[in-house]
Design an enzyme around this catalytic site. Sequence first.
Site, PDB file in Angstrom:
ATOM      1  CD  GLU A   1      -6.952  31.351  87.870  1.00 60.26           C
ATOM      2  OE1 GLU A   1      -6.639  31.825  86.758  1.00 60.26           O
ATOM      3  OE2 GLU A   1      -7.778  30.436  88.019  1.00 60.26           O
TER       4      GLU A   1
ATOM      5  CD  GLU B   1      -4.126  28.808  81.743  1.00 62.54           C
ATOM      6  OE1 GLU B   1      -5.179  28.256  81.340  1.00 62.54           O
ATOM      7  OE2 GLU B   1      -4.063  29.442  82.812  1.00 62.54           O
TER       8      GLU B   1
END
Length: 413
Positions: A217, A328
């Site tokens: 990520e 997110e």
Amino acid sequence: MASSCCTPVPVIAISLGLLLLASISSVLSESMGNNTFRPRKELLKSRRMRALLKRLNKPSAKTIQSPDGDIIDCVPSHLQPAFDHPRLKGLKPMDPPERPRGHRFTDPLVDESFQLWRISGESCPDGTIPVRRTNEEDVLRATSVKKFGRKLAARLRRDSESSSHEHAVGYVVGDQYYGAKASLNVWAPSVTSPTEFSLSQIWVISGSFGHDLNTIEAGWQVSPQLYGDNAPRFFTYWTTDAYQTTGCYNLLCSGFIQTNNRIAIGAAISPTSTYNGGQFDISLLVWKDPNHGNWWLEFGSGLLVGYWPSFLFSHLAEHASMVQFGGEIVNTQPSGSHTSTQMGSGHFAHEGFGKASYFRNVQVVDWDNSLIPVQNLRVLADHPDCYDVQGGSNSVWGNYFYYGGPGRNVRCP
């Protein structure tokens, strides 16, 4: 009779006195035990913290004070935390790999001043890397010394119905992927609770959504618990077991190997986008070196940041089976209602350019190490009344999508 009638009284009194003394003795004993136990527990925590800080804060060749209070240490490349790993001890960073075909390379120097610590023009000497110094306050904000620098077990898109983690994303699945690239604009979303965060990133994913999930990520995040402020910061993350015991943010464990001396992972990004005003975006490319199998990270148009060694992973040692782009947040439901933590700009996707957050020029790397436009980009929001997403494509932005939202509102109680 008088004598016999009076004898039980002192016996009862003595019995009660003995019981009282026993009770007091028990309380004192328990209290003393607790007082002994607590210092031991605090002493152990203190020792663990000192050991952690020693492991993370390596000897530096130069120290730079950032305007936001961060201290940047210029650490010799071979001493960075990654090389504490048993399989990396005594080694040095690898040479840069071949970039994917179709990659448009421009002058990387234009990308170097996107962080606050570089405003003065200072950088770390050749042979060193900039490392944001970790202090006691950083560690104390974590739930424990052991969990410092790690995400709480987060569930990705497929399991998010039962999770406090909420997403608004574009994604591709069903093929073999060897990397991903996109440009995303940077904001400074409001985060309601210190234990919540808001981020925008690329996920490179393989394995099942159980305990063997592998992810790489990279993106930007606002995380008061991790950094102690509300500034958007450039970050990386990895895990091989669904965030259970492996992986960490940035350079906070033995994992990611940094090769760049001008970018500090975990440092604040400046400038940021403004609502109905100027937009500032960053480009990120993650791809698998076809020769050595390591996963490399590039910032902007040619600025290599470093790489994740292939041996860190199980499934990602081969390829990714899914790539995800988007936002997110963590919703801890403060006061029993949905959080007001913003995703992206804090505005819904339909508001469009200059107001909503976006990902543009969304691409993947195929088996032949070529960058290609995403086919069949799907979009999904876990809770569209709180945060939503809208996709599209055109000749300038290629595949793109807008996403984000304010969190709690009349439709998201």
